[in-house]
Design a protein around this motif. Structure first.
Motif, mmCIF file in Angstrom:
data_model
loop_
_atom_site.group_PDB
_atom_site.id
_atom_site.type_symbol
_atom_site.label_atom_id
_atom_site.label_comp_id
_atom_site.label_asym_id
_atom_site.label_seq_id
_atom_site.Cartn_x
_atom_site.Cartn_y
_atom_site.Cartn_z
ATOM 1 N N PRO A 32 -2.873 13.487 3.169
ATOM 2 C CA PRO A 32 -3.425 14.091 1.940
ATOM 3 C C PRO A 32 -2.484 15.139 1.350
ATOM 4 O O PRO A 32 -1.789 15.859 2.082
ATOM 5 C CB PRO A 32 -4.728 14.726 2.426
ATOM 6 N N ASP A 33 -2.473 15.212 0.034
ATOM 7 C CA ASP A 33 -1.559 16.130 -0.662
ATOM 8 C C ASP A 33 -1.817 17.594 -0.330
ATOM 9 O O ASP A 33 -0.917 18.427 -0.457
ATOM 10 C CB ASP A 33 -1.674 15.937 -2.180
ATOM 11 N N ASN A 34 -3.039 17.913 0.102
ATOM 12 C CA ASN A 34 -3.396 19.315 0.318
ATOM 13 C C ASN A 34 -3.056 19.826 1.719
ATOM 14 O O ASN A 34 -3.411 20.945 2.065
ATOM 15 C CB ASN A 34 -4.891 19.543 0.046
ATOM 16 N N ILE A 35 -2.390 19.007 2.547
ATOM 17 C CA ILE A 35 -1.996 19.500 3.859
ATOM 18 C C ILE A 35 -0.493 19.327 4.064
ATOM 19 O O ILE A 35 0.145 18.465 3.464
ATOM 20 C CB ILE A 35 -2.783 18.842 5.008
ATOM 21 N N SER A 36 0.070 20.157 4.930
ATOM 22 C CA SER A 36 1.507 20.176 5.179
ATOM 23 C C SER A 36 1.911 19.079 6.150
ATOM 24 O O SER A 36 1.064 18.434 6.786
ATOM 25 C CB SER A 36 1.904 21.536 5.756
ATOM 26 N N PHE A 37 3.233 18.892 6.300
ATOM 27 C CA PHE A 37 3.724 17.945 7.302
ATOM 28 C C PHE A 37 3.313 18.404 8.699
ATOM 29 O O PHE A 37 2.995 17.582 9.564
ATOM 30 C CB PHE A 37 5.247 17.815 7.215
ATOM 31 N N LYS A 38 3.341 19.718 8.932
ATOM 32 C CA LYS A 38 2.952 20.239 10.245
ATOM 33 C C LYS A 38 1.508 19.866 10.552
ATOM 34 O O LYS A 38 1.211 19.371 11.652
ATOM 35 C CB LYS A 38 3.144 21.756 10.288
ATOM 36 N N MET A 68 0.806 -1.227 0.000
ATOM 37 C CA MET A 68 0.000 0.000 0.000
ATOM 38 C C MET A 68 0.838 1.275 0.000
ATOM 39 O O MET A 68 0.305 2.368 -0.205
ATOM 40 C CB MET A 68 -0.948 0.010 1.200
ATOM 41 N N PHE A 69 2.146 1.129 0.219
ATOM 42 C CA PHE A 69 3.019 2.301 0.304
ATOM 43 C C PHE A 69 4.297 2.062 -0.476
ATOM 44 O O PHE A 69 4.710 0.912 -0.693
ATOM 45 C CB PHE A 69 3.362 2.620 1.767
ATOM 46 N N LYS A 70 4.942 3.172 -0.856
ATOM 47 C CA LYS A 70 6.223 3.101 -1.559
ATOM 48 C C LYS A 70 7.120 4.215 -1.045
ATOM 49 O O LYS A 70 6.637 5.200 -0.460
ATOM 50 C CB LYS A 70 5.997 3.236 -3.072
ATOM 51 N N PRO A 71 8.437 4.101 -1.265
ATOM 52 C CA PRO A 71 9.339 5.187 -0.860
ATOM 53 C C PRO A 71 8.904 6.519 -1.477
ATOM 54 O O PRO A 71 8.520 6.586 -2.640
ATOM 55 C CB PRO A 71 10.686 4.724 -1.400
ATOM 56 N N GLY A 72 8.948 7.557 -0.658
ATOM 57 C CA GLY A 72 8.522 8.877 -1.105
ATOM 58 C C GLY A 72 7.120 9.250 -0.678
ATOM 59 O O GLY A 72 6.749 10.431 -0.710
ATOM 60 N N ASP A 73 6.318 8.262 -0.259
ATOM 61 C CA ASP A 73 4.962 8.563 0.200
ATOM 62 C C ASP A 73 5.005 9.367 1.500
ATOM 63 O O ASP A 73 5.830 9.118 2.386
ATOM 64 C CB ASP A 73 4.165 7.280 0.441
#
Length: 344
Positions: free
Chosen positions: A135-141, A76-81
């Motif tokens: 989700p792509d629309n939110i930051s790491f913070k 379900m996951f790959k490097p970079g996710d």
């Protein structure tokens, strides 16, 4: 790597020290580079030995990061996710609770930050089955707040809110402000209560969608809630303050046959409940523990649709080496969510 570690049992014994880097991820595991991590009250309880822990263990269970490497069998996951993870790090997958999807009650679970090494470090190992994409629309913070938000989503889920409900949230801290947004997403009329010390937080509750805010030291909150509900009281109350006065008030706010959900934790403090009032009003009372997959599913859908604001709740930021300042800031309630950033 450097990490914030509970080094041994007993009050204190937390240090920012050199700690072994995680090994290569095993089957079904992800190696993640931590980008941001939030302080939780549980971290403070572990420091004071008021919450279970198995030292030496890296603290921290609210985080976001990037997958560096995947173990055998991961699909379900790959490097970079961009990812985050649930707090129950490892489950038995055999007990009644695990097999019915209620794994937040698995008595054999081992939690991130107390039983398994957590996220107050540069790297962390997490299980694929407990991981979620940010989700792509939110930051790491903002992503570092997702675990806390999932706990609130769980409380909403087990309580059940209808669009015509009036909901009172007692305590405009991080959970109360998250609860405000979830309750509004369900279509409820939301009232948030607080004290003089919560003035800025009550103002933020307004900004996040609360229909009414009440300073209980300046207004008769019970009367105002009755006035707003035709004399009945709130359909649902969420106790998010973790104070005896708040518990007592919530029993007054809620209508007969209404719902009371206990969200806040108290550590070792013992609180009292007016059991006669519970009986006479036929209040449906429930506690809310952690999260489960359905809570995360709801959270991610709302985040992806832009219906929740998380980043505005991250009010203070520190380097990981400044963890003591961060804990102090959180304990003194100087901010809402306090974010730590790993250092090279």
């Amino acid at each position: 790597m450097k990490a914030v570690v509970k080094t041994e049992k007993g009050p204190g014994h937390v240090s920012y020290i050199d700690f072994p880097d995680p090994q290569k991820p095993g089957a079904g595991e992800l190696l993640v580079e931590v980008k941001a991590a939030c302080v939780c009250g549980t971290d403070l309880h572990i420091r004071e030995d008021k919450f279970r822990n198995r030292p030496p263990v890296v603290l921290g269970h609210e985080f976001s990061g990037v997958v560096l490497e995947i173990g055998e069998g991961v699909t379900m996951f790959k490097p970079g996710d961009r990812v985050t993870a649930e707090a129950p790090a490892r489950l038995c997958n055999k007990c009644m609770y695990c097999r019915t999807g209620n794994y937040n009650h698995c008595s054999n679970r081992s939690g991130m930050g107390w039983g398994e090494n957590g996220a107050f470090a540069k790297y962390v190992i997490i299980e694929e089955q407990m991981s979620h994409k940010v989700p792509d629309n939110i930051s790491f913070k903002a992503g570092a707040l997702m675990e806390a938000a999932a706990c609130v989503a769980h409380a909403i889920e087990i309580t059940g809110i209808k669009a015509d409900d009036t909901v009172v949230i007692s305590g405009p801290g991080p959970n109360g402000l998250l609860m405000t947004q979830f309750a509004k997403a369900e279509g409820a009329t939301v009232i948030v209560t607080g004290t003089n010390a919560d003035a800025k937080r009550l103002e933020m509750a307004k900004q996040l969608g609360a229909d009414y805010v009440i300073n209980v030291q300046e207004e008769d909150a019970v009367q105002k809630i009755r006035d707003l509900t035709g004399g009945y009281g709130a359909d649902i109350v969420f106790e998010c303050a973790g104070a005896q006065s708040s518990i007592d008030a919530c029993f007054e706010y809620v209508r007969r046959m209404g719902k009371y959900t206990q969200m806040a934790m108290f550590g070792e403090r013992k609180m009292s409940i007016d059991m006669d009032k519970l009986v006479v009003k036929e209040i449906h009372m429930v506690g809310s523990q952690s999260q489960r997959w359905t809570s995360w599913d709801k959270l991610i859908k709302l985040l992806s649709a832009g219906k929740l604001q998380l980043e505005s709740l991250a009010t203070h930021e520190f380097k990981m080496s400044e963890w003591e300042k961060a804990f102090d800031c959180f304990e003194k309630k100087e901010g809402l969510k306090v974010v730590l950033y790993p250092e090279d």
